[in-house]
Every structure is written in structure tokens, then in C-alpha cells.
Design a protein around this motif. Structure first.
Motif, mmCIF file in Angstrom:
data_model
loop_
_atom_site.group_PDB
_atom_site.id
_atom_site.type_symbol
_atom_site.label_atom_id
_atom_site.label_comp_id
_atom_site.label_asym_id
_atom_site.label_seq_id
_atom_site.Cartn_x
_atom_site.Cartn_y
_atom_site.Cartn_z
ATOM 1 N N LYS A 4 19.952 -6.258 -72.682
ATOM 2 C CA LYS A 4 21.325 -6.567 -73.041
ATOM 3 C C LYS A 4 21.340 -7.107 -74.463
ATOM 4 O O LYS A 4 20.568 -7.999 -74.802
ATOM 5 N N GLN A 5 22.205 -6.547 -75.289
ATOM 6 C CA GLN A 5 22.324 -7.009 -76.670
ATOM 7 C C GLN A 5 23.243 -8.215 -76.695
ATOM 8 O O GLN A 5 24.403 -8.136 -76.318
ATOM 9 N N GLY A 13 16.533 -2.487 -79.835
ATOM 10 C CA GLY A 13 15.828 -1.638 -78.885
ATOM 11 C C GLY A 13 14.630 -2.353 -78.311
ATOM 12 O O GLY A 13 14.199 -3.392 -78.812
ATOM 13 N N ALA A 14 14.092 -1.770 -77.256
ATOM 14 C CA ALA A 14 12.889 -2.298 -76.619
ATOM 15 C C ALA A 14 12.101 -1.134 -76.042
ATOM 16 O O ALA A 14 12.676 -0.108 -75.664
ATOM 17 N N ILE A 15 10.799 -1.297 -75.994
ATOM 18 C CA ILE A 15 9.923 -0.295 -75.409
ATOM 19 C C ILE A 15 8.960 -0.997 -74.467
ATOM 20 O O ILE A 15 8.509 -2.104 -74.747
ATOM 21 N N VAL A 31 14.751 1.686 -74.675
ATOM 22 C CA VAL A 31 16.214 1.586 -74.740
ATOM 23 C C VAL A 31 16.635 1.262 -76.167
ATOM 24 O O VAL A 31 15.910 0.624 -76.909
ATOM 25 N N VAL A 32 17.798 1.750 -76.535
ATOM 26 C CA VAL A 32 18.418 1.406 -77.816
ATOM 27 C C VAL A 32 19.861 1.038 -77.510
ATOM 28 O O VAL A 32 20.570 1.786 -76.839
ATOM 29 N N ALA A 57 10.181 -5.504 -78.718
ATOM 30 C CA ALA A 57 11.599 -5.374 -79.095
ATOM 31 C C ALA A 57 11.730 -5.238 -80.604
ATOM 32 O O ALA A 57 10.862 -5.678 -81.356
ATOM 33 N N PHE A 58 12.828 -4.619 -81.036
ATOM 34 C CA PHE A 58 13.059 -4.435 -82.466
ATOM 35 C C PHE A 58 14.544 -4.411 -82.773
ATOM 36 O O PHE A 58 15.375 -4.205 -81.884
#
Length: 75
Positions: A4-5, A13-15, A31-32, A57-58
Motif C-alpha cells: 500500500k502506498q 514498488g516492491a519485489i 508490484v508497482v 522496495a523502491f
């Protein structure tokens, strides 16, 4: 994996990666999110890759990664 942003970055995003005992890895989800308050969930299962789970995360802006967070080991 769900994300959740909560901030005001243009996109985040996260991987999630899983590893087997030999160190081989598989991407099990990414996810982005493109706006504050957005939530998204993805999921895949790789039964042979259960030794470790790591998440990264980024933050992005206009298609470029502008900041990255540390890799977090879940197990």
C-alpha cells in the motif's frame, strides 16, 4: 505479497524473491503503485524455493528508480 502506498511519491514498488538452500532464486511477486492510497496484491508459489524470503522496495519517478530501500529478509 500486498503493498500500500502511504506517501506522496509519484510511484513505488516492491519485489519479493525466494531462495532455495543452494542459493538459487525466483521472483515470486512484484508490484508497482502509482499514487497515494493505492493498494495491490500479487501471489505466486514456488514450492522448491523455501529456504529464504527477501523483499526489496523502491521509489520511482517517470519510469526511473530514484531511491531504493534495503533488502529485508523475512526468513
Amino acid at each position: 505479497m500486498c503493498a500500500k502506498q502511504t506517501g506522496t511519491a509519484p510511484s513505488v514498488g516492491a519485489i519479493a524473491l525466494v531462495y532455495n538452500a543452494s542459493g538459487a532464486s525466483k521472483n515470486i511477486g512484484a508490484v508497482v503503485l502509482t499514487g497515494p492510497g493505492n493498494t495491490i496484491c500479487v501471489g505466486m508459489t514456488f514450492v522448491f524455493y523455501t529456504a529464504h524470503l527477501k523483499v526489496h522496495a523502491f521509489i520511482g519517478d517517470h519510469g526511473n528508480i530514484t531511491k531504493t530501500g534495503p533488502v529485508r529478509t523475512i526468513y
